[in-house]
Design a protein around this motif. Structure first.
Motif, short mmCIF file in Angstrom:
data_model
loop_
_atom_site.label_atom_id
_atom_site.label_comp_id
_atom_site.label_asym_id
_atom_site.label_seq_id
_atom_site.Cartn_x
_atom_site.Cartn_y
_atom_site.Cartn_z
N LEU A 97 0.82 -1.07 -0.07
CA LEU A 97 0.01 0.12 0.18
C LEU A 97 0.89 1.24 -0.07
O LEU A 97 0.54 2.26 -0.71
N ARG A 98 1.96 1.19 0.98
CA ARG A 98 3.15 2.35 0.82
C ARG A 98 3.64 2.55 -0.48
O ARG A 98 3.94 3.70 -0.93
N GLN A 99 3.85 1.68 -1.33
CA GLN A 99 4.44 1.64 -2.59
C GLN A 99 3.44 2.11 -3.52
O GLN A 99 3.97 3.02 -4.56
N LEU A 100 2.20 1.69 -3.31
CA LEU A 100 1.21 2.13 -4.42
C LEU A 100 0.98 3.67 -4.07
O LEU A 100 0.97 4.67 -5.08
N ALA A 101 1.11 4.18 -3.00
CA ALA A 101 0.84 5.62 -2.74
C ALA A 101 2.34 6.38 -3.16
O ALA A 101 2.09 7.53 -3.82
N ALA A 102 3.47 5.92 -2.82
CA ALA A 102 4.52 6.26 -3.29
C ALA A 102 4.51 6.55 -4.79
O ALA A 102 5.19 7.62 -5.41
N ASP A 103 4.03 5.57 -5.65
CA ASP A 103 4.05 5.50 -7.06
C ASP A 103 3.29 6.57 -7.44
O ASP A 103 3.25 7.41 -8.72
N CYS A 104 2.19 6.75 -6.72
CA CYS A 104 1.10 7.99 -6.94
C CYS A 104 1.68 9.41 -6.97
O CYS A 104 1.33 10.15 -7.80
N PHE A 105 2.48 9.47 -6.12
CA PHE A 105 2.99 10.79 -5.49
C PHE A 105 4.46 10.90 -5.86
O PHE A 105 4.77 12.45 -5.86
N GLY A 106 5.03 10.11 -6.42
CA GLY A 106 6.50 10.19 -6.98
C GLY A 106 7.46 10.29 -5.87
O GLY A 106 8.44 11.31 -5.94
N ILE A 107 7.32 9.69 -4.66
CA ILE A 107 8.24 9.77 -3.52
C ILE A 107 8.37 8.41 -3.25
O ILE A 107 8.06 7.40 -3.79
N ASN A 108 9.36 8.25 -2.07
CA ASN A 108 9.74 6.84 -1.62
C ASN A 108 8.90 6.34 -0.75
O ASN A 108 8.38 7.30 0.19
N ARG A 109 8.53 5.19 -0.58
CA ARG A 109 7.55 4.34 0.37
C ARG A 109 8.04 4.66 1.89
O ARG A 109 7.21 4.68 2.74
N GLU A 110 9.24 4.75 1.92
CA GLU A 110 9.80 5.03 3.35
C GLU A 110 9.37 6.18 4.13
O GLU A 110 9.42 6.46 5.36
N ASN A 111 8.88 7.23 3.14
CA ASN A 111 8.58 8.46 3.65
C ASN A 111 6.99 8.67 3.87
O ASN A 111 6.30 9.61 4.24
N ILE A 112 6.22 7.48 3.74
CA ILE A 112 4.97 7.41 3.90
C ILE A 112 4.27 6.59 5.30
O ILE A 112 5.01 5.50 5.35
N PHE A 113 3.45 6.97 5.79
CA PHE A 113 2.68 6.16 6.95
C PHE A 113 1.10 6.43 6.80
O PHE A 113 0.60 7.57 6.67
N PHE A 114 0.31 5.43 6.80
CA PHE A 114 -0.94 5.33 7.02
C PHE A 114 -1.74 5.33 8.20
O PHE A 114 -1.06 4.58 9.15
N VAL A 115 -2.57 6.04 8.68
CA VAL A 115 -3.37 6.00 9.92
C VAL A 115 -4.84 5.72 9.76
O VAL A 115 -5.45 6.53 8.61
N PRO A 116 -5.51 5.19 10.51
CA PRO A 116 -7.08 4.90 9.87
C PRO A 116 -8.08 5.90 10.51
O PRO A 116 -9.07 5.51 11.38
N GLY A 117 -7.80 7.05 10.38
CA GLY A 117 -8.55 7.97 10.99
C GLY A 117 -8.37 9.39 10.35
O GLY A 117 -8.94 10.38 10.96
N GLY A 118 -8.27 9.49 8.96
CA GLY A 118 -8.28 10.71 8.38
C GLY A 118 -6.99 11.82 8.57
O GLY A 118 -6.47 11.45 9.56
N CYS A 119 -7.02 12.86 8.28
CA CYS A 119 -5.95 13.88 8.28
C CYS A 119 -5.88 14.24 9.84
O CYS A 119 -5.11 14.64 10.49
N SER A 120 -7.34 14.26 10.34
CA SER A 120 -7.18 14.86 11.72
C SER A 120 -6.52 14.00 12.83
O SER A 120 -5.66 14.44 13.46
#
Length: 425
Positions: A97-120
């Protein structure tokens, strides 16, 4: 969703929340906020105004800043029923999932973290990770009121950075650079919080590169990593990142958060994302291990499908936005009302009211007389302005609401006492 909302409301105490006095007329509600009392009064007063039974509410709402409600209609969201209630990713660490987001936004997956509650909730984890042992936190003003509540709920000593506000339709609403330098030098904050584009102004944080440059010069003099300053940028209105990568990838001392809630109208996904250096992502992950639940598998599958269909979603959002901004521009031009379109994908903007027109009375009277709802600027530390949102409301209702707003605006311009009449037309 419940945790996200509980975190917000738990920051208010019964002594802080001003309750509406039934003997006070609705046009005198909400109560005035004393100068310099942002943290003690602004968020509780705003929520009291939102929840007050005596507050006039309009059928035609230009007050809700979420994105289009029909995005779901273009998505094909499916999952076998026997899998939908299994455990999903373990607290945001799913590599695919992190790699999919990384490909979407043109960044490395190590820079991404998901949380189950929106931006807040993403903001919550960042703020409480960095302020777990205390320290000074600063936040721009005006800003999005739940961010203020999160700062208030932390162990920090609070400070504010007012934006440089020029009272004109073309105001840039940028932070004061000299004040930022002074804050770092004198207060040595652990965290400084901005929104980009700013909510409520809808303006991009164009001075961010300069802020980062100043931040690096400040941090290089500090040898203890736990005393260095970080910048948190809430970029929920930059989802899609059309003009560059997430701000959290620009510096080891910048963290950003985002979600498809506002831009795409996908609040039900509760997809929160944190962008930052691998080291800060690791620290946030450690905090989440103690306080975050695992996402259910159906939610993770929805996140995956949303990311896979991002081009289709953004095409839909951009076309809708272009149509609506064209409608707004034409109607404001015909009504001779000055305005400045919001930057990027912000879903709201400010309008300055005519001289001598009180924004609180204007909003109450607009709802009572013309059944149309906008947000008073004084609740957002912007007295004399009102905030309008335009992406969630149906297009036909948008036209009706704007017609009524323009009519009442010009009536108030000709006769400021128009807003004093509580009776309904």
């Amino acid at each position: 969703f419940c945790l996200n909302r509980c975190l917000f409301f738990s920051s208010f105490s019964s002594t802080d929340m001003p309750m509406r006095d039934p003997t006070v007329s609705s046009e005198d509600w909400p109560p005035s906020i004393p100068p310099g009392s942002l943290y003690k009064h602004i968020a509780p007063a705003y929520m009291a105004w939102v929840l007050s039974p005596g507050r006039p509410r309009g059928t035609y709402k230009l007050s809700i800043s979420d994105g289009p409600r029909d995005t779901w209609e273009i998505l094909d969201i499916t999952q076998p029923s026997n899998e939908c209630l299994q455990y999903g990713i373990p607290r945001g660490s799913d590599p695919e999932l992190r790699q999919l987001a990384a490909d979407c936004f043109g960044i490395n997956r190590e820079n991404i973290f998901f949380v189950p509650g929106g931006c807040s909730l993403a903001n919550h984890f960042v703020i409480h990770t960095l302020l777990f042992t205390g320290g000074v936190a600063a936040i721009e003003s005006p800003t999005y009121d739940p961010l203020i509540a999160l700062i208030r709920s932390s162990k920090s000593a609070n400070a504010t950075i007012p934006l440089r506000v020029q009272r004109s339709a073309q105001a840039d609403f940028q932070p004061d650079i000299q004040q930022f330098e002074s804050l770092l030098r004198n207060e040595k904050p652990r965290l400084v919080v901005f929104t980009n584009p700013n909510n409520p102004t809808g303006r991009l944080l164009t001075v961010l590169p300069k802020l980062i440059e100043i931040l690096h010069a400040h941090n290089v003099k500090i040898h203890n990593e736990d005393q260095k300053t970080y910048i948190l940028v809430d970029e929920v209105h930059r989802w899609g990142f059309l003009n560059g990568p997430p701000s959290g990838t620009l510096s080891p001392y910048v963290i950003s958060t985002s979600s498809p809630t506002k831009v795409c109208g996908l609040s039900g996904t509760r997809m929160g994302m944190i962008f930052g250096s691998p080291s800060i992502i690791g620290r946030i992950n450690g905090f989440c291990q103690q306080s975050c639940v695992t996402s259910p598998s159906f939610m993770v599958d929805i996140w995956r499908q949303v990311l896979e269909q991002m081009p289709k979603i953004m095409e839909h959002v951009l076309a809708r936005r272009e149509r609506r901004l064209s409608i707004i521009s034409k109607m404001f031009q015909e009504a001779n009302i000055s305005w400045s379109p919001p930057n990027q994908l912000a879903t709201n903007f400010l309008i300055q009211l005519p001289q001598d027109v009180d924004d609180k009375k204007f909003c109450n009277a607009l709802a009572q007389k013309l059944d149309t709802e906008v947000i008073p600027g004084y609740q957002l530390e912007m007295p004399g302005f009102v905030r309008l949102a335009f992406m969630m409301v149906d297009e036909d209702d948008l036209v009706i609401a704007l017609e009524r707003f323009c009519k009442f605006y010009n009536q108030a311009k000709e006769d400021p006492t128009t807003v004093d009449t509580p009776s309904r037309l």
